[in-house]
Motif scaffolding. Structure first.
Motif, PDB file in Angstrom:
ATOM      1  N   LYS A  11      55.461   4.517 -10.568  1.00 44.77           N
ATOM      2  CA  LYS A  11      54.759   5.104 -11.434  1.00 44.77           C
ATOM      3  C   LYS A  11      53.915   6.195 -10.191  1.00 44.77           C
ATOM      4  O   LYS A  11      53.469   7.102 -11.073  1.00 44.77           O
ATOM      5  CB  LYS A  11      54.222   4.380 -12.849  1.00 44.77           C
ATOM      6  CG  LYS A  11      55.165   3.945 -13.973  1.00 44.77           C
ATOM      7  CD  LYS A  11      55.743   5.414 -14.770  1.00 44.77           C
ATOM      8  CE  LYS A  11      56.545   5.418 -15.596  1.00 44.77           C
ATOM      9  NZ  LYS A  11      55.741   4.626 -17.255  1.00 44.77           N
ATOM     10  N   VAL A  12      53.180   4.753 -10.263  1.00 41.56           N
ATOM     11  CA  VAL A  12      52.068   5.783  -9.272  1.00 41.56           C
ATOM     12  C   VAL A  12      52.725   6.803  -8.260  1.00 41.56           C
ATOM     13  O   VAL A  12      51.506   8.411  -8.981  1.00 41.56           O
ATOM     14  CB  VAL A  12      51.247   4.504  -8.431  1.00 41.56           C
ATOM     15  CG1 VAL A  12      50.108   5.298  -7.452  1.00 41.56           C
ATOM     16  CG2 VAL A  12      51.061   3.888  -9.037  1.00 41.56           C
ATOM     17  N   LEU A  13      53.872   6.572  -7.751  1.00 38.79           N
ATOM     18  CA  LEU A  13      54.450   7.715  -7.156  1.00 38.79           C
ATOM     19  C   LEU A  13      54.929   9.320  -8.315  1.00 38.79           C
ATOM     20  O   LEU A  13      54.618  10.094  -7.174  1.00 38.79           O
ATOM     21  CB  LEU A  13      55.718   6.882  -6.326  1.00 38.79           C
ATOM     22  CG  LEU A  13      56.577   7.695  -5.703  1.00 38.79           C
ATOM     23  CD1 LEU A  13      55.492   7.841  -4.420  1.00 38.79           C
ATOM     24  CD2 LEU A  13      57.329   7.018  -5.216  1.00 38.79           C
ATOM     25  N   ALA A  14      55.156   9.338  -8.946  1.00 43.31           N
ATOM     26  CA  ALA A  14      55.495   9.682 -10.477  1.00 43.31           C
ATOM     27  C   ALA A  14      54.209  10.400 -10.086  1.00 43.31           C
ATOM     28  O   ALA A  14      54.813  12.187 -10.470  1.00 43.31           O
ATOM     29  CB  ALA A  14      56.101   9.164 -11.301  1.00 43.31           C
ATOM     30  N   LEU A  15      53.388  10.199 -10.141  1.00 44.74           N
ATOM     31  CA  LEU A  15      51.652  10.614 -10.431  1.00 44.74           C
ATOM     32  C   LEU A  15      51.941  11.424  -9.312  1.00 44.74           C
ATOM     33  O   LEU A  15      51.261  13.192  -9.391  1.00 44.74           O
ATOM     34  CB  LEU A  15      50.664   9.867 -10.470  1.00 44.74           C
ATOM     35  CG  LEU A  15      50.269   8.938 -12.239  1.00 44.74           C
ATOM     36  CD1 LEU A  15      49.118   8.223 -11.685  1.00 44.74           C
ATOM     37  CD2 LEU A  15      49.812  10.482 -13.465  1.00 44.74           C
ATOM     38  N   VAL A  16      52.236  11.106  -7.819  1.00 48.62           N
ATOM     39  CA  VAL A  16      51.785  11.972  -6.682  1.00 48.62           C
ATOM     40  C   VAL A  16      52.769  13.063  -7.056  1.00 48.62           C
ATOM     41  O   VAL A  16      52.309  14.229  -5.999  1.00 48.62           O
ATOM     42  CB  VAL A  16      51.621  10.885  -5.266  1.00 48.62           C
ATOM     43  CG1 VAL A  16      51.677  11.787  -4.010  1.00 48.62           C
ATOM     44  CG2 VAL A  16      50.727  10.163  -5.381  1.00 48.62           C
ATOM     45  N   ALA A  17      54.130  12.635  -6.877  1.00 50.41           N
ATOM     46  CA  ALA A  17      54.799  13.869  -6.763  1.00 50.41           C
ATOM     47  C   ALA A  17      54.563  15.203  -7.990  1.00 50.41           C
ATOM     48  O   ALA A  17      54.857  16.445  -7.845  1.00 50.41           O
ATOM     49  CB  ALA A  17      56.790  13.504  -7.793  1.00 50.41           C
ATOM     50  N   PHE A  18      53.392  15.204  -8.832  1.00 48.41           N
ATOM     51  CA  PHE A  18      52.593  15.806  -9.478  1.00 48.41           C
ATOM     52  C   PHE A  18      52.449  17.215  -8.759  1.00 48.41           C
ATOM     53  O   PHE A  18      51.968  18.256  -9.245  1.00 48.41           O
ATOM     54  CB  PHE A  18      52.501  15.599 -11.165  1.00 48.41           C
ATOM     55  CG  PHE A  18      53.229  15.666 -12.241  1.00 48.41           C
ATOM     56  CD1 PHE A  18      53.242  16.275 -13.078  1.00 48.41           C
ATOM     57  CD2 PHE A  18      53.361  14.588 -12.184  1.00 48.41           C
ATOM     58  CE1 PHE A  18      53.941  16.646 -13.562  1.00 48.41           C
ATOM     59  CE2 PHE A  18      54.269  14.313 -13.378  1.00 48.41           C
ATOM     60  CZ  PHE A  18      54.542  14.837 -13.947  1.00 48.41           C
ATOM     61  N   VAL A  19      51.959  16.774  -7.413  1.00 50.20           N
ATOM     62  CA  VAL A  19      51.015  17.879  -7.023  1.00 50.20           C
ATOM     63  C   VAL A  19      51.984  18.085  -5.756  1.00 50.20           C
ATOM     64  O   VAL A  19      51.607  19.001  -5.811  1.00 50.20           O
ATOM     65  CB  VAL A  19      49.619  16.605  -6.387  1.00 50.20           C
ATOM     66  CG1 VAL A  19      48.501  16.482  -8.106  1.00 50.20           C
ATOM     67  CG2 VAL A  19      50.428  16.310  -4.527  1.00 50.20           C
TER      68      VAL A  19
END
Length: 234
Positions: A11-19
């Motif tokens: 889920k943290v990786l999914a947040l990073v993918a937004f940038v």
């Protein structure tokens, strides 16, 4: 490390993918503009020279996907026991995955329709004396491409990984590494002992899951004493 923590990391990786870049618009292979996940949330599209930012309507599906990622991650820490936390995280990840995939498809389809409408607008009569407007419009429409980029595919992969790991955590399955390390030894007949031996005794989520599965187990008192905030025995 257990499945729930792996799901949280995804889920943290999914947040990073937004940038990272999600979409690039190009003409004959030349990039014209790009948008990251955050750009789609806020409604900004950057041109490649970084001098102009076209303001479009924020994409509701991108906003909903980001909200589900954040909410699912927060619930995974707030809910107890670990089984409920895994269910909430997995449900949010699966919902975000479906929204993200369908939303991007619908958005690209909408952009193509919008561009086609512009191409069908009346052309200048003087220009039409030298060029066939139908052929010109067709060539321009074929030259424009809407291509998804690494950040978007990373988002889908991270959400799928989070959903899968959360399901494994919900089902109570230990990591394959833990099972493989004991494959050569004789497994205890008692499932209570077998499960206790398979978990990380320093992981609060794993201890809570053990207590949930074996409320009368022989290691319940020991598991409770190792939880954060537990009162040490007198």
């Amino acid at each position: 490390m257990n499945w729930l923590n792996i799901a949280r990391a995804a889920k943290v990786l999914a947040l990073v993918a937004f940038v990272l870049p999600w979409l690039v618009v190009s003409c004959n292979g030349t990039p014209l503009a790009e948008a990251s996940g955050i750009d789609l949330v806020t409604g900004g599209v950057r041109t490649m020279n970084q001098e102009v930012s076209e303001n479009r309507s924020p994409q509701w599906w991108a906003i909903a996907t980001l909200a589900l990622v954040v909410i699912g991650l927060g619930l995974s820490f707030a809910l107890k026991p670990a089984r409920r936390a895994a269910a909430a995280l997995g449900g949010a990840a699966a919902g975000g995955l479906v929204l993200c995939a369908l939303g991007m498809m619908l958005m690209i389809g909408s952009f193509k329709s919008e561009f086609a409408e512009k191409m069908n607008e009346p052309q200048d009569a003087a220009a039409n004396q030298f060029f066939d407007p139908t052929e010109m419009q067709k060539a321009m429409a074929e030259a424009i491409r809407f291509e998804t980029r690494f950040g978007y595919w990373l988002e889908l992969l991270a959400l799928a990984g989070a959903a899968g790991a959360a399901f494994m955590a919900f089902s109570g399955r230990p990591l394959p590494l833990a099972g493989g390390a004991r494959a050569t030894t004789t497994a205890p007949a008692d499932p209570d002992v077998a499960y206790w031996d398979s978990i990380d005794k320093t992981d609060a989520a794993a201890l809570e899951e053990y207590i949930y599965r074996f409320p009368e187990g022989r290691f319940v008192d020991l598991a409770r004493s190792r939880l954060p905030g537990a009162t040490p025995p007198a």
